[in-house]
Design an enzyme around this catalytic site. Structure first.
Site, PDB file in Angstrom:
ATOM      1  N   SER A 233       0.827  -1.207   0.000  1.00  9.64           N
ATOM      2  CA  SER A 233       0.000   0.000   0.000  1.00  9.64           C
ATOM      3  C   SER A 233       0.863   1.260   0.000  1.00  9.64           C
ATOM      4  O   SER A 233       1.122   1.833  -1.068  1.00  9.64           O
ATOM      5  CB  SER A 233      -0.970  -0.013   1.180  1.00  9.64           C
ATOM      6  OG  SER A 233      -1.841   1.088   1.083  1.00  9.64           O
ATOM      7  N   ARG A 234       1.320   1.709   1.153  1.00 12.54           N
ATOM      8  CA  ARG A 234       2.203   2.875   1.233  1.00 12.54           C
ATOM      9  C   ARG A 234       3.234   2.609   2.326  1.00 12.54           C
ATOM     10  O   ARG A 234       2.898   2.077   3.396  1.00 12.54           O
ATOM     11  CB  ARG A 234       1.422   4.155   1.574  1.00 12.54           C
ATOM     12  CG  ARG A 234       0.671   4.771   0.406  1.00 12.54           C
ATOM     13  CD  ARG A 234       1.610   5.365  -0.662  1.00 12.54           C
ATOM     14  NE  ARG A 234       0.878   5.931  -1.780  1.00 12.54           N
ATOM     15  CZ  ARG A 234       0.571   5.296  -2.914  1.00 12.54           C
ATOM     16  NH1 ARG A 234       0.928   4.036  -3.079  1.00 12.54           N
ATOM     17  NH2 ARG A 234      -0.069   5.923  -3.878  1.00 12.54           N
ATOM     18  N   ASP A 258       6.417  -3.857  -1.156  1.00 12.91           N
ATOM     19  CA  ASP A 258       6.507  -3.221  -2.479  1.00 12.91           C
ATOM     20  C   ASP A 258       6.699  -1.719  -2.311  1.00 12.91           C
ATOM     21  O   ASP A 258       6.896  -1.008  -3.294  1.00 12.91           O
ATOM     22  CB  ASP A 258       5.233  -3.503  -3.297  1.00 12.91           C
ATOM     23  CG  ASP A 258       5.351  -2.999  -4.727  1.00 12.91           C
ATOM     24  OD1 ASP A 258       6.351  -3.346  -5.389  1.00 12.91           O
ATOM     25  OD2 ASP A 258       4.463  -2.227  -5.170  1.00 12.91           O
ATOM     26  N   GLU A 263      11.160   5.573   0.316  1.00 13.90           N
ATOM     27  CA  GLU A 263      11.418   5.089  -1.044  1.00 13.90           C
ATOM     28  C   GLU A 263      11.717   6.191  -2.053  1.00 13.90           C
ATOM     29  O   GLU A 263      12.303   5.932  -3.103  1.00 13.90           O
ATOM     30  CB  GLU A 263      10.220   4.267  -1.552  1.00 13.90           C
ATOM     31  CG  GLU A 263       8.977   5.085  -1.843  1.00 13.90           C
ATOM     32  CD  GLU A 263       7.828   4.245  -2.403  1.00 13.90           C
ATOM     33  OE1 GLU A 263       7.509   3.204  -1.817  1.00 13.90           O
ATOM     34  OE2 GLU A 263       7.262   4.658  -3.437  1.00 13.90           O
ATOM     35  N   HIS A 295       8.087  -0.777  -5.721  1.00 11.94           N
ATOM     36  CA  HIS A 295       6.813  -0.126  -6.053  1.00 11.94           C
ATOM     37  C   HIS A 295       6.379  -0.481  -7.480  1.00 11.94           C
ATOM     38  O   HIS A 295       6.163   0.391  -8.323  1.00 11.94           O
ATOM     39  CB  HIS A 295       6.915   1.402  -5.877  1.00 11.94           C
ATOM     40  CG  HIS A 295       5.591   2.035  -5.563  1.00 11.94           C
ATOM     41  ND1 HIS A 295       5.451   3.052  -4.644  1.00 11.94           N
ATOM     42  CD2 HIS A 295       4.337   1.795  -6.035  1.00 11.94           C
ATOM     43  CE1 HIS A 295       4.171   3.403  -4.578  1.00 11.94           C
ATOM     44  NE2 HIS A 295       3.494   2.654  -5.416  1.00 11.94           N
ATOM     45  N   GLN A 296       6.271  -1.783  -7.720  1.00 11.73           N
ATOM     46  CA  GLN A 296       5.917  -2.243  -9.063  1.00 11.73           C
ATOM     47  C   GLN A 296       4.560  -2.937  -9.111  1.00 11.73           C
ATOM     48  O   GLN A 296       4.159  -3.433 -10.160  1.00 11.73           O
ATOM     49  CB  GLN A 296       6.987  -3.199  -9.602  1.00 11.73           C
ATOM     50  CG  GLN A 296       7.004  -4.564  -8.887  1.00 11.73           C
ATOM     51  CD  GLN A 296       7.883  -5.581  -9.597  1.00 11.73           C
ATOM     52  OE1 GLN A 296       9.090  -5.570  -9.436  1.00 11.73           O
ATOM     53  NE2 GLN A 296       7.282  -6.464 -10.374  1.00 11.73           N
ATOM     54  N   PHE A 298       1.633  -1.923  -9.295  1.00 12.45           N
ATOM     55  CA  PHE A 298       0.673  -1.358 -10.263  1.00 12.45           C
ATOM     56  C   PHE A 298       1.078  -1.641 -11.709  1.00 12.45           C
ATOM     57  O   PHE A 298       0.293  -1.368 -12.628  1.00 12.45           O
ATOM     58  CB  PHE A 298       0.611   0.175 -10.082  1.00 12.45           C
ATOM     59  CG  PHE A 298       1.846   0.866 -10.613  1.00 12.45           C
ATOM     60  CD1 PHE A 298       3.018   0.877  -9.876  1.00 12.45           C
ATOM     61  CD2 PHE A 298       1.851   1.462 -11.871  1.00 12.45           C
ATOM     62  CE1 PHE A 298       4.171   1.483 -10.378  1.00 12.45           C
ATOM     63  CE2 PHE A 298       2.989   2.074 -12.369  1.00 12.45           C
ATOM     64  CZ  PHE A 298       4.151   2.081 -11.622  1.00 12.45           C
TER      65      PHE A 298
HETATM   66  P1  NAD Z   1      -9.752   2.015  -1.567  1.00 14.28           P
HETATM   67  O1  NAD Z   1     -10.046   3.435  -1.207  1.00 14.28           O
HETATM   68  O2  NAD Z   1     -10.656   1.312  -2.514  1.00 14.28           O
HETATM   69  O3  NAD Z   1      -9.661   1.124  -0.242  1.00 14.28           O
HETATM   70  C1  NAD Z   1      -9.039   1.560   0.933  1.00 14.28           C
HETATM   71  C2  NAD Z   1      -9.803   0.960   2.104  1.00 14.28           C
HETATM   72  O4  NAD Z   1      -9.110   1.284   3.300  1.00 14.28           O
HETATM   73  C3  NAD Z   1     -11.233   1.510   2.232  1.00 14.28           C
HETATM   74  O5  NAD Z   1     -12.149   0.438   2.323  1.00 14.28           O
HETATM   75  C4  NAD Z   1     -11.173   2.328   3.522  1.00 14.28           C
HETATM   76  O6  NAD Z   1     -12.397   2.340   4.228  1.00 14.28           O
HETATM   77  C5  NAD Z   1     -10.086   1.581   4.282  1.00 14.28           C
HETATM   78  N1  NAD Z   1      -9.546   2.356   5.379  1.00 14.28           N
HETATM   79  C6  NAD Z   1      -9.411   3.692   5.508  1.00 14.28           C
HETATM   80  N2  NAD Z   1      -8.899   3.987   6.702  1.00 14.28           N
HETATM   81  C7  NAD Z   1      -8.672   2.825   7.339  1.00 14.28           C
HETATM   82  C8  NAD Z   1      -8.156   2.480   8.601  1.00 14.28           C
HETATM   83  N3  NAD Z   1      -7.740   3.422   9.464  1.00 14.28           N
HETATM   84  N4  NAD Z   1      -8.067   1.175   8.929  1.00 14.28           N
HETATM   85  C9  NAD Z   1      -8.481   0.211   8.073  1.00 14.28           C
HETATM   86  N5  NAD Z   1      -9.007   0.480   6.856  1.00 14.28           N
HETATM   87  C10 NAD Z   1      -9.092   1.769   6.502  1.00 14.28           C
HETATM   88  O7  NAD Z   1      -8.243   2.027  -2.092  1.00 14.28           O
HETATM   89  P2  NAD Z   1      -7.540   0.901  -2.977  1.00 14.28           P
HETATM   90  O8  NAD Z   1      -7.696   1.227  -4.416  1.00 14.28           O
HETATM   91  O9  NAD Z   1      -7.915  -0.429  -2.486  1.00 14.28           O
HETATM   92  O10 NAD Z   1      -5.995   1.203  -2.636  1.00 14.28           O
HETATM   93  C11 NAD Z   1      -5.482   0.960  -1.347  1.00 14.28           C
HETATM   94  C12 NAD Z   1      -4.090   1.570  -1.253  1.00 14.28           C
HETATM   95  O11 NAD Z   1      -3.208   0.860  -2.139  1.00 14.28           O
HETATM   96  C13 NAD Z   1      -4.001   3.022  -1.751  1.00 14.28           C
HETATM   97  O12 NAD Z   1      -4.280   3.921  -0.694  1.00 14.28           O
HETATM   98  C14 NAD Z   1      -2.592   3.144  -2.218  1.00 14.28           C
HETATM   99  O13 NAD Z   1      -1.816   3.710  -1.174  1.00 14.28           O
HETATM  100  C15 NAD Z   1      -2.129   1.716  -2.452  1.00 14.28           C
HETATM  101  N6  NAD Z   1      -1.717   1.462  -3.837  1.00 14.28           N
HETATM  102  C16 NAD Z   1      -0.488   0.923  -4.059  1.00 14.28           C
HETATM  103  C17 NAD Z   1      -0.072   0.651  -5.367  1.00 14.28           C
HETATM  104  C18 NAD Z   1       1.265   0.022  -5.669  1.00 14.28           C
HETATM  105  O14 NAD Z   1       1.692   0.011  -6.830  1.00 14.28           O
HETATM  106  N7  NAD Z   1       1.969  -0.544  -4.695  1.00 14.28           N
HETATM  107  C19 NAD Z   1      -0.923   0.977  -6.418  1.00 14.28           C
HETATM  108  C20 NAD Z   1      -2.175   1.513  -6.152  1.00 14.28           C
HETATM  109  C21 NAD Z   1      -2.578   1.757  -4.857  1.00 14.28           C
END
Ligand code: NAD
Length: 335
Positions: A233-234, A258, A263, A295-296, A298
């Site tokens: 995620s992040r 990832d 980073e 960070h791949q 995506f």
């Molecule tokens: P999304 O908004 O669909 O889902 C995020 C979920 O997290 C939601 O259901 C939300 O209610 C929940 N949430 C918010 N606060 C929370 C908390 N305190 N505790 C638990 N859950 C909580 O987002 P998504 O599209 O599923 O993406 C999720 C994350 O993935 C993004 O925020 C982004 O940082 C990351 N991401 C990473 C890559 C990568 O290449 N590694 C690519 C895209 C996204």
């Protein structure tokens, strides 16, 4: 519209040029990352396009606004790198790509889980060297084990469904419950219970003030002995030093990343001939039970096509004065 595209790689240029055949904009591809040092490159561009490690701080946005920029088009979903309050104050519109391929990230998430468990990275090297010994490669069946999914939005819910295919028990934690997942058998629970019962914990919530260092020393202490932790995620969701302590004690048995909290100075660049100055990152690389990708998650054809098409569509909406469904609205400042 004239757009300065920061942090451009050859693949960005390729997919944006392809998408540009349908939605015509004047694209200027720039290699540098957007920072206080490089923001002058945006002068005269009404729109800029940026990625996850570009720095949209208040001083950068003040310089953007002074140079005539009115639109910040993020070619990613997360907007944790944007000072939204500053954007609002300066009248800058921020748009993003909320979902380009949740499947890309979800499918990648399962890669390190399997690789860490069955030591596929080690097996690959061994076999190429003619070493067919199985010592040290012992794994466990995913079947019947508990997977803790933190954040069951677009990506987390797909990961949960993939892991249901392995016949895993899904423990979930989110601010909002996903009714479909519950119907399929996922159990929502508290974080302490999820930490205590999960064999694998995978992070899919966004980075926000309340999720910064969600995985800290206390969270690690609550985990099952030898738990696997995955973060696609992040980076800042994890206090890396606390996780290193967990790896040293054996509380964390496997770690798949990832993303990494520092980073920005590492990822997306070829640093193979340089000395890495980040000692915390270097320590992570010494563990045999850690797999890091840069960070791949995506990075699929489908995702890059969607990113480019949606980004240019967002710019077209802005240029035409149409409401853009992908605008990062002020209410997100509070989320
Ligand atoms: P999304 O908004 O669909 O889902 C995020 C979920 O997290 C939601 O259901 C939300 O209610 C929940 N949430 C918010 N606060 C929370 C908390 N305190 N505790 C638990 N859950 C909580 O987002 P998504 O599209 O599923 O993406 C999720 C994350 O993935 C993004 O925020 C982004 O940082 C990351 N991401 C990473 C890559 C990568 O290449 N590694 C690519 C895209 C996204």
């Amino acid at each position: 519209m004239k757009i300065a595209v920061f942090s451009t790689k050859t693949y960005d240029e390729f997919f944006f040029r392809e998408a540009g055949r349908k939605k015509q904009h004047d694209l200027h591809f720039l290699e540098p990352r957007l920072t206080e040092q490089t923001v002058s490159l945006a002068a005269g561009f009404p729109a800029i396009c940026v990625f996850v490690n570009d720095q949209l701080t208040a001083p950068v946005m003040e310089a953007l606004a002074a140079g005539g920029t009115r639109l910040i088009a993020l070619r990613c979903a997360g907007f944790n790198n944007v000072d939204l309050a500053a954007a609002r104050r300066l009248g800058l519109t921020v748009v993003r790509v909320p979902a380009y391929s949740p499947h890309a990230v979800a499918e990648h998430t399962v890669g390190p889980m399997l690789a860490l468990n069955r030591k596929i990275n080690k097996a690959y090297t061994r076999v190429r060297e003619g070493n067919f010994s199985l010592d040290g490669l012992l794994g466990f069946d995913f079947h019947g084990h508990a997977i803790g999914v933190i954040g069951t939005g677009k990506i987390g819910s797909i990961v949960a469904k993939i892991m249901m295919g392995f016949d895993c028990c899904i423990l979930a934690h989110d601010r909002t419950r996903n009714a479909e997942l519950e119907r399929l058998g996922a159990c929502y629970t508290t974080l302490p219970d999820l930490y205590a019962r999960s064999d694998i914990i995978t992070l899919h919530c966004p980075l926000m003030p309340e999720t910064h260092h969600l995985i800290n020393a206390e969270a690690v202490r609550q985990m099952k002995q030898g738990a696997m932790l995955i973060n696609t995620s992040r980076g800042e969701l994890i206090d890396t030093k606390a996780v290193i302590a967990g790896l040293k004690s054996g509380r964390i048995g496997h770690l798949g990343l990832d993303v990494y909290e520092e980073e920005a100075d590492l990822f997306f660049e070829d640093l193979s001939t340089r000395i890495i100055q980040d000692d915390v990152f270097s320590r992570l690389l010494t563990f045999p039970n850690v797999i890091i990708t840069g960070h791949q998650a995506f990075f699929t054809r489908e995702a890059l096509t969607n990113i480019a098409e949606t980004t240019l569509g967002n710019v077209s909406d802005f240029e035409a004065g149409r409401p853009c469904p992908n605008e990062v609205t002020p209410d997100r400042i509070r989320k």
